[in-house]
Design a protein around this motif. Structure first.
Motif, PDB file in Angstrom:
ATOM      1  N   LYS A   1      -4.361  16.108 -15.580  1.00  0.00           N
ATOM      2  CA  LYS A   1      -3.674  15.181 -13.999  1.00  0.00           C
ATOM      3  C   LYS A   1      -4.858  14.018 -14.083  1.00  0.00           C
ATOM      4  O   LYS A   1      -5.884  14.750 -14.162  1.00  0.00           O
ATOM      5  CB  LYS A   1      -3.158  16.362 -13.555  1.00  0.00           C
ATOM      6  CG  LYS A   1      -2.801  15.319 -12.597  1.00  0.00           C
ATOM      7  CD  LYS A   1      -2.497  16.139 -11.314  1.00  0.00           C
ATOM      8  CE  LYS A   1      -1.315  14.750 -10.940  1.00  0.00           C
ATOM      9  NZ  LYS A   1      -0.806  15.280  -9.233  1.00  0.00           N
TER      10      LYS A   1
ATOM     11  N   TRP B   1      -2.004   8.198   0.395  1.00  0.00           N
ATOM     12  CA  TRP B   1      -1.655   9.386  -1.079  1.00  0.00           C
ATOM     13  C   TRP B   1      -1.188  10.191  -1.192  1.00  0.00           C
ATOM     14  O   TRP B   1      -1.198  10.876  -2.814  1.00  0.00           O
ATOM     15  CB  TRP B   1      -3.311  10.276  -0.116  1.00  0.00           C
ATOM     16  CG  TRP B   1      -3.968  10.884  -0.953  1.00  0.00           C
ATOM     17  CD1 TRP B   1      -3.888  12.643  -0.999  1.00  0.00           C
ATOM     18  CD2 TRP B   1      -4.653  10.406  -2.147  1.00  0.00           C
ATOM     19  NE1 TRP B   1      -4.542  12.998  -1.776  1.00  0.00           N
ATOM     20  CE2 TRP B   1      -5.828  12.173  -3.289  1.00  0.00           C
ATOM     21  CE3 TRP B   1      -5.359   9.335  -3.685  1.00  0.00           C
ATOM     22  CZ2 TRP B   1      -5.923  11.950  -3.946  1.00  0.00           C
ATOM     23  CZ3 TRP B   1      -6.234   9.386  -4.350  1.00  0.00           C
ATOM     24  CH2 TRP B   1      -6.448  10.559  -4.439  1.00  0.00           C
ATOM     25  N   ASP B   2      -0.272  10.873  -0.796  1.00  0.00           N
ATOM     26  CA  ASP B   2       0.441  11.507  -1.045  1.00  0.00           C
ATOM     27  C   ASP B   2       1.486  11.406  -2.013  1.00  0.00           C
ATOM     28  O   ASP B   2       2.011  11.892  -2.635  1.00  0.00           O
ATOM     29  CB  ASP B   2       1.332  12.456   0.403  1.00  0.00           C
ATOM     30  CG  ASP B   2       0.584  12.978   1.190  1.00  0.00           C
ATOM     31  OD1 ASP B   2      -0.871  13.407   0.611  1.00  0.00           O
ATOM     32  OD2 ASP B   2       1.305  13.825   2.310  1.00  0.00           O
ATOM     33  N   ASP B   3       1.893   9.702  -1.916  1.00  0.00           N
ATOM     34  CA  ASP B   3       2.540   9.653  -2.746  1.00  0.00           C
ATOM     35  C   ASP B   3       1.782   9.356  -4.476  1.00  0.00           C
ATOM     36  O   ASP B   3       2.713   9.116  -4.848  1.00  0.00           O
ATOM     37  CB  ASP B   3       2.924   7.763  -2.752  1.00  0.00           C
ATOM     38  CG  ASP B   3       4.011   7.841  -0.667  1.00  0.00           C
ATOM     39  OD1 ASP B   3       4.487   8.115  -1.341  1.00  0.00           O
ATOM     40  OD2 ASP B   3       3.859   6.758  -0.217  1.00  0.00           O
ATOM     41  N   PHE B   4       0.452   9.011  -4.461  1.00  0.00           N
ATOM     42  CA  PHE B   4       0.194   9.124  -5.652  1.00  0.00           C
ATOM     43  C   PHE B   4      -0.316  10.497  -6.580  1.00  0.00           C
ATOM     44  O   PHE B   4      -0.194  10.242  -7.546  1.00  0.00           O
ATOM     45  CB  PHE B   4      -1.788   8.365  -5.612  1.00  0.00           C
ATOM     46  CG  PHE B   4      -2.333   8.543  -6.479  1.00  0.00           C
ATOM     47  CD1 PHE B   4      -2.087   7.441  -7.178  1.00  0.00           C
ATOM     48  CD2 PHE B   4      -3.490   9.596  -6.985  1.00  0.00           C
ATOM     49  CE1 PHE B   4      -2.990   7.444  -8.889  1.00  0.00           C
ATOM     50  CE2 PHE B   4      -4.235   9.234  -7.924  1.00  0.00           C
ATOM     51  CZ  PHE B   4      -3.995   9.061  -8.651  1.00  0.00           C
ATOM     52  N   THR B   5      -0.331  11.663  -5.294  1.00  0.00           N
ATOM     53  CA  THR B   5      -0.234  12.785  -5.373  1.00  0.00           C
ATOM     54  C   THR B   5       1.054  13.232  -6.598  1.00  0.00           C
ATOM     55  O   THR B   5       1.286  14.546  -7.350  1.00  0.00           O
ATOM     56  CB  THR B   5      -1.256  13.559  -4.784  1.00  0.00           C
ATOM     57  OG1 THR B   5       0.591  13.895  -3.758  1.00  0.00           O
ATOM     58  CG2 THR B   5      -2.232  13.377  -4.430  1.00  0.00           C
ATOM     59  N   ARG B   6       1.855  12.837  -5.827  1.00  0.00           N
ATOM     60  CA  ARG B   6       3.262  13.155  -6.602  1.00  0.00           C
ATOM     61  C   ARG B   6       3.102  12.820  -8.186  1.00  0.00           C
ATOM     62  O   ARG B   6       4.692  13.308  -8.824  1.00  0.00           O
ATOM     63  CB  ARG B   6       4.245  12.608  -6.018  1.00  0.00           C
ATOM     64  CG  ARG B   6       4.338  13.283  -4.684  1.00  0.00           C
ATOM     65  CD  ARG B   6       5.503  13.138  -3.531  1.00  0.00           C
ATOM     66  NE  ARG B   6       6.616  12.407  -4.157  1.00  0.00           N
ATOM     67  CZ  ARG B   6       7.605  11.128  -3.492  1.00  0.00           C
ATOM     68  NH1 ARG B   6       6.893  11.078  -2.529  1.00  0.00           N
ATOM     69  NH2 ARG B   6       7.845  10.626  -3.736  1.00  0.00           N
ATOM     70  N   VAL B   7       3.311  11.567  -8.703  1.00  0.00           N
ATOM     71  CA  VAL B   7       3.374  11.329  -9.672  1.00  0.00           C
ATOM     72  C   VAL B   7       2.095  11.755 -10.646  1.00  0.00           C
ATOM     73  O   VAL B   7       0.608  11.802 -10.352  1.00  0.00           O
ATOM     74  CB  VAL B   7       2.098  10.170 -10.401  1.00  0.00           C
ATOM     75  CG1 VAL B   7       2.735   8.859 -11.549  1.00  0.00           C
ATOM     76  CG2 VAL B   7       2.907   8.900  -8.608  1.00  0.00           C
TER      77      VAL B   7
ATOM     78  N   THR C   1       0.418  -0.997   0.371  1.00  0.00           N
ATOM     79  CA  THR C   1       0.169  -0.038   0.534  1.00  0.00           C
ATOM     80  C   THR C   1       0.778   1.182   0.131  1.00  0.00           C
ATOM     81  O   THR C   1       1.839   0.849   0.608  1.00  0.00           O
ATOM     82  CB  THR C   1      -1.065  -0.388   1.209  1.00  0.00           C
ATOM     83  OG1 THR C   1      -0.334  -0.205   1.957  1.00  0.00           O
ATOM     84  CG2 THR C   1      -2.170  -1.055   1.376  1.00  0.00           C
ATOM     85  N   ILE C   2       0.456   2.387  -1.067  1.00  0.00           N
ATOM     86  CA  ILE C   2       0.570   3.689  -0.478  1.00  0.00           C
ATOM     87  C   ILE C   2       0.297   4.949  -0.098  1.00  0.00           C
ATOM     88  O   ILE C   2      -1.498   4.719   0.674  1.00  0.00           O
ATOM     89  CB  ILE C   2       1.644   3.829  -1.878  1.00  0.00           C
ATOM     90  CG1 ILE C   2      -0.026   3.842  -3.208  1.00  0.00           C
ATOM     91  CG2 ILE C   2       2.714   3.165  -2.451  1.00  0.00           C
ATOM     92  CD1 ILE C   2       0.404   4.482  -4.097  1.00  0.00           C
TER      93      ILE C   2
ATOM     94  N   THR D   1       1.027   4.823 -20.898  1.00  0.00           N
ATOM     95  CA  THR D   1       1.379   3.431 -19.781  1.00  0.00           C
ATOM     96  C   THR D   1      -0.081   2.835 -20.440  1.00  0.00           C
ATOM     97  O   THR D   1      -0.863   3.215 -21.547  1.00  0.00           O
ATOM     98  CB  THR D   1      -0.381   4.330 -18.522  1.00  0.00           C
ATOM     99  OG1 THR D   1      -1.070   4.992 -18.954  1.00  0.00           O
ATOM    100  CG2 THR D   1       0.916   5.550 -17.845  1.00  0.00           C
TER     101      THR D   1
END
Length: 112
Positions: A110, A6-12, A3-4, A87
């Motif tokens: 985005k 939310w902040d990890d996801f928003t950086r992509v 799991t990651i 992707t």
């Protein structure tokens, strides 16, 4: 599955772009196309090497909207500097099917 946060996801930065050029990438080790993807005025046109030859011909890709990661560091792939990662998903046979929006959206939008 890891799991990651939310902040990890928003950086992509997963953004919508439109393929404006596609050609066979003859120098690639595995069959691939060299794409030019337009992400709109803010991001411009970026190059990408994409191993999507199982389901697509270069002429059929022109005008297609795709989802790509635009904030990876540039990567040297043979003689080409890849600037984004288009992707897709592997099918049952291992071919790549592009991840695309099912309606037209503004370039550079985005993923939420």
């Amino acid at each position: 599955m890891e799991t990651i946060a939310w902040d990890d996801f928003t950086r992509v930065e997963l953004r919508v772009g439109r393929i404006v050029a596609a050609e066979v990438f003859a120098q690639a080790r595995k069959p691939a196309y060299l794409l030019q993807v337009d992400f709109g005025p803010a991001l411009g046109i970026k190059k990408s090497s994409a191993q999507i030859t199982a389901h697509y011909q270069p002429a059929d890709l022109i005008g297609k909207q795709v989802v790509a990661v635009v904030n990876f560091p540039k990567k040297q792939i043979g003689p080409v500097m890849s600037e984004c990662l288009v992707t897709g998903f592997h099918d049952e046979a291992g071919g790549v099917v592009l991840c695309v929006p099912d309606h037209t959206v503004p370039l550079g939008t985005k993923l939420l």
